[in-house]
Design a protein around this motif. Sequence first.
Motif, PDB file in Angstrom:
ATOM      1  N   LEU A 248       0.839  -1.200   0.000  1.00 32.25           N
ATOM      2  CA  LEU A 248       0.000   0.000   0.000  1.00 32.25           C
ATOM      3  C   LEU A 248       0.872   1.247   0.000  1.00 32.25           C
ATOM      4  CD1 LEU A 248      -2.662  -1.100   2.632  1.00 32.25           C
ATOM      5  CD2 LEU A 248      -2.932  -1.057   0.145  1.00 32.25           C
ATOM      6  N   ILE A 249       0.353   2.341  -0.580  1.00 30.99           N
ATOM      7  CA  ILE A 249       1.145   3.554  -0.733  1.00 30.99           C
ATOM      8  C   ILE A 249       1.619   4.110   0.606  1.00 30.99           C
ATOM      9  CG2 ILE A 249      -0.957   4.964  -0.870  1.00 30.99           C
ATOM     10  CD1 ILE A 249       2.374   5.715  -2.680  1.00 30.99           C
ATOM     11  N   ASP A 250       0.799   4.051   1.644  1.00 28.06           N
ATOM     12  CA  ASP A 250       1.238   4.586   2.929  1.00 28.06           C
ATOM     13  C   ASP A 250       2.328   3.714   3.546  1.00 28.06           C
ATOM     14  OD1 ASP A 250      -0.841   2.749   2.993  1.00 28.06           O
ATOM     15  OD2 ASP A 250      -1.729   3.507   4.834  1.00 28.06           O
ATOM     16  N   ASP A 251       2.211   2.409   3.379  1.00 27.24           N
ATOM     17  CA  ASP A 251       3.263   1.511   3.857  1.00 27.24           C
ATOM     18  C   ASP A 251       4.544   1.723   3.057  1.00 27.24           C
ATOM     19  OD1 ASP A 251       4.289  -0.798   5.405  1.00 27.24           O
ATOM     20  OD2 ASP A 251       4.292  -1.793   3.452  1.00 27.24           O
ATOM     21  N   ALA A 252       4.384   1.957   1.749  1.00 29.98           N
ATOM     22  CA  ALA A 252       5.558   2.183   0.895  1.00 29.98           C
ATOM     23  C   ALA A 252       6.334   3.420   1.345  1.00 29.98           C
ATOM     24  CB  ALA A 252       5.133   2.343  -0.563  1.00 29.98           C
ATOM     25  N   VAL A 253       5.616   4.493   1.670  1.00 29.80           N
ATOM     26  CA  VAL A 253       6.276   5.717   2.129  1.00 29.80           C
ATOM     27  C   VAL A 253       7.112   5.434   3.374  1.00 29.80           C
ATOM     28  CG1 VAL A 253       5.885   8.020   3.093  1.00 29.80           C
ATOM     29  CG2 VAL A 253       4.573   7.265   1.107  1.00 29.80           C
ATOM     30  N   ALA A 254       6.552   4.697   4.331  1.00 26.66           N
ATOM     31  CA  ALA A 254       7.290   4.364   5.553  1.00 26.66           C
ATOM     32  C   ALA A 254       8.505   3.489   5.231  1.00 26.66           C
ATOM     33  CB  ALA A 254       6.363   3.638   6.531  1.00 26.66           C
ATOM     34  N   ARG A 255       8.328   2.506   4.339  1.00 28.71           N
ATOM     35  CA  ARG A 255       9.427   1.620   3.978  1.00 28.71           C
ATOM     36  C   ARG A 255      10.541   2.368   3.238  1.00 28.71           C
ATOM     37  NH1 ARG A 255       8.502  -4.068   3.823  1.00 28.71           N
ATOM     38  NH2 ARG A 255       6.431  -4.652   4.569  1.00 28.71           N
ATOM     39  N   VAL A 256      10.147   3.300   2.377  1.00 30.71           N
ATOM     40  CA  VAL A 256      11.137   4.084   1.627  1.00 30.71           C
ATOM     41  C   VAL A 256      12.023   4.872   2.582  1.00 30.71           C
ATOM     42  CG1 VAL A 256      11.383   6.109   0.121  1.00 30.71           C
ATOM     43  CG2 VAL A 256       9.877   4.238  -0.558  1.00 30.71           C
ATOM     44  N   ILE A 257      11.418   5.500   3.571  1.00 34.05           N
ATOM     45  CA  ILE A 257      12.191   6.296   4.531  1.00 34.05           C
ATOM     46  C   ILE A 257      13.155   5.417   5.322  1.00 34.05           C
ATOM     47  CG2 ILE A 257      12.028   7.743   6.596  1.00 34.05           C
ATOM     48  CD1 ILE A 257      11.209   9.141   3.986  1.00 34.05           C
ATOM     49  N   ARG A 258      12.773   4.168   5.595  1.00 34.34           N
ATOM     50  CA  ARG A 258      13.629   3.271   6.377  1.00 34.34           C
ATOM     51  C   ARG A 258      14.662   2.533   5.519  1.00 34.34           C
ATOM     52  NH1 ARG A 258       8.592   1.569   8.794  1.00 34.34           N
ATOM     53  NH2 ARG A 258       8.733  -0.349   7.565  1.00 34.34           N
ATOM     54  N   SER A 259      14.508   2.582   4.214  1.00 30.71           N
ATOM     55  CA  SER A 259      15.328   1.763   3.325  1.00 30.71           C
ATOM     56  C   SER A 259      16.716   2.363   3.095  1.00 30.71           C
ATOM     57  CB  SER A 259      14.628   1.598   1.977  1.00 30.71           C
ATOM     58  OG  SER A 259      14.746   2.788   1.208  1.00 30.71           O
ATOM     59  N   LYS A 260      17.551   1.601   2.389  1.00 35.34           N
ATOM     60  CA  LYS A 260      18.865   2.081   1.972  1.00 35.34           C
ATOM     61  C   LYS A 260      18.847   2.633   0.552  1.00 35.34           C
ATOM     62  CE  LYS A 260      21.539  -0.989   4.984  1.00 35.34           C
ATOM     63  NZ  LYS A 260      22.608  -2.025   5.048  1.00 35.34           N
ATOM     64  N   GLY A 261      17.680   2.536  -0.126  1.00 37.45           N
ATOM     65  CA  GLY A 261      17.576   3.001  -1.519  1.00 37.45           C
ATOM     66  C   GLY A 261      18.026   1.927  -2.497  1.00 37.45           C
ATOM     67  N   GLY A 262      18.200   2.335  -3.756  1.00 39.21           N
ATOM     68  CA  GLY A 262      18.710   1.425  -4.762  1.00 39.21           C
ATOM     69  C   GLY A 262      17.651   0.584  -5.449  1.00 39.21           C
ATOM     70  N   TYR A 263      16.450   1.124  -5.649  1.00 41.20           N
ATOM     71  CA  TYR A 263      15.373   0.382  -6.307  1.00 41.20           C
ATOM     72  C   TYR A 263      14.503   1.361  -7.102  1.00 41.20           C
ATOM     73  CZ  TYR A 263      13.381   2.191  -2.004  1.00 41.20           C
ATOM     74  OH  TYR A 263      13.047   3.027  -0.965  1.00 41.20           O
ATOM     75  N   ILE A 264      13.582   0.804  -7.882  1.00 37.66           N
ATOM     76  CA  ILE A 264      12.597   1.593  -8.620  1.00 37.66           C
ATOM     77  C   ILE A 264      11.302   1.584  -7.827  1.00 37.66           C
ATOM     78  CG2 ILE A 264      11.216   1.705 -10.731  1.00 37.66           C
ATOM     79  CD1 ILE A 264      13.605   0.213 -12.102  1.00 37.66           C
ATOM     80  N   TRP A 265      10.768   2.758  -7.553  1.00 37.95           N
ATOM     81  CA  TRP A 265       9.493   2.879  -6.862  1.00 37.95           C
ATOM     82  C   TRP A 265       8.454   3.314  -7.891  1.00 37.95           C
ATOM     83  CZ3 TRP A 265       8.341   6.989  -2.486  1.00 37.95           C
ATOM     84  CH2 TRP A 265       7.065   6.747  -1.967  1.00 37.95           C
ATOM     85  N   ALA A 266       7.607   2.377  -8.312  1.00 36.78           N
ATOM     86  CA  ALA A 266       6.581   2.654  -9.318  1.00 36.78           C
ATOM     87  C   ALA A 266       5.361   3.265  -8.650  1.00 36.78           C
ATOM     88  CB  ALA A 266       6.208   1.367 -10.050  1.00 36.78           C
ATOM     89  N   CYS A 267       4.909   4.403  -9.182  1.00 37.99           N
ATOM     90  CA  CYS A 267       3.796   5.141  -8.585  1.00 37.99           C
ATOM     91  C   CYS A 267       2.785   5.545  -9.653  1.00 37.99           C
ATOM     92  CB  CYS A 267       4.296   6.424  -7.915  1.00 37.99           C
ATOM     93  SG  CYS A 267       5.408   6.213  -6.516  1.00 37.99           S
ATOM     94  N   LYS A 268       1.530   5.616  -9.255  1.00 42.50           N
ATOM     95  CA  LYS A 268       0.521   6.211 -10.118  1.00 42.50           C
ATOM     96  C   LYS A 268       0.887   7.669 -10.405  1.00 42.50           C
ATOM     97  CE  LYS A 268      -3.685   5.694  -8.824  1.00 42.50           C
ATOM     98  NZ  LYS A 268      -4.684   5.886  -7.756  1.00 42.50           N
ATOM     99  N   ASN A 269       0.171   8.272 -11.333  1.00 41.98           N
ATOM    100  CA  ASN A 269       0.545   9.579 -11.882  1.00 41.98           C
ATOM    101  C   ASN A 269       0.751  10.651 -10.804  1.00 41.98           C
ATOM    102  OD1 ASN A 269       1.079  11.477 -13.850  1.00 41.98           O
ATOM    103  ND2 ASN A 269      -0.795  11.100 -14.998  1.00 41.98           N
ATOM    104  N   TYR A 270      -0.257  10.865  -9.974  1.00 38.53           N
ATOM    105  CA  TYR A 270      -0.160  11.912  -8.946  1.00 38.53           C
ATOM    106  C   TYR A 270       0.879  11.564  -7.893  1.00 38.53           C
ATOM    107  CZ  TYR A 270      -1.502  15.196  -5.282  1.00 38.53           C
ATOM    108  OH  TYR A 270      -1.475  16.179  -4.313  1.00 38.53           O
TER     109      TYR A 270
END
Length: 407
Positions: A248-270
């Motif tokens: 889910l988008i809200d879970d993704a936001v939390a995971r992104v902040i905790r991550s080390k990066g290095g991936y593609i984050w696919a998102c809807k237009n907005y």
Amino acid sequence: MKEKIQMTTPLVEMDGDEMTRILWKMIKDELILPFVDLKTEYYDLGLVKRDETRDQITIESAEATKKYGVAVKCATITPNAQRMTEYNLHEMWKSPNGTIRSILDGTVFRTPITIPSIKPAVKNWELPITIARHAYGDVYKSVELRVDEPGVAKLVFDGESGKHEEVVIQNFKGAGVLQGMHNLDKSIRSFAHSCFKFALDSHQDVWFSTKDTISKKYDAQFKVIFEEVFEEYKAEFEKQGLEYFYTLIDDAVARVIRSKGGYIWACKNYDGDVMSDMVSTAFGSLAMMTSVLVSPDGNYEYEAAHGTVTRHYYRYLENNKDISVTSTNPMATIFAWSGALRKRGEKDGNQELQNFGDQLEAACFDTLNEGICTKDLVNLMEGITPKAVNSAEFIGAIRERLEKRLG
């Protein structure tokens, strides 16, 4: 000076507006033309020319990209009411980026340009995060109504077969607003294909996020299509040791902040529009963000992720077009050129041109790593003593280091 690097197939070149248009010419004159026998099919997408041609030139540039396979684009103005008056326009023309994305059926991939002296605001980010933004539909092709009295709003579909469906959106008891959005299975499928192909090319995991628990038909359809399309890529993902991950988008936001990066984050237009600015700023600066539009049939359009830098352009005009008064960061625009030239080289089997793209980017990094930078980066740099220069001086410093690298 060595002989210029030859090209066999032209790039589609889309010129733009304001300060980025000034930088565009400087980059070509200083960093491209002295080294490459540049071949381009030129389209002026400046607002004046778009108005003169009733925006037909934008459509022509997109069709040319489909023909030649690789384009490089300068930042352009999307006019509002103020621009209508300022440029005496016939019409409030649509975003040229939106028009091109629609014709190419492409996905926008945005990746920050990182250097050791600029640390991300999120301390655990070690690698760039690439935002893959679906470039069709949602709020960007929505229709809206302002209602000023009680009444019933309905969502209605009348099929060609005679099928009729309707749902009540809201029983308005007073004034309010409503909005209707849509998307297409074909476009969502193209989005998924582009994401998985780009992931395999760049050897990165794919994260995809929507809100299907709330939007049980609209967002859920994105999830379903991504899962279907991934089946075509699953074996190659496993072979490369890559992962496709949905949340889910809200879970993704939390995971992104905790991550080390290095991936593609696919998102809807907005979501992609918003998150790409968040990611670029957290990594340092929107001026240090690359952007490439990738179509599912393998066409590429490279540009900077930022706008036309209007404030610097007005300052430039107020000072009798003296470039020394501005310190506009040209990095993302330079990387648009380097990316396009490298991709042109890949498609044509031209190793010299590919190498030139690599060396141009390396010369940019050489310059920044020596502390030579535009004013926007001065307060972001750590561990070195930055020296702020104007745009012309910065491009000149890059040219010096490029000449050394090319021998």
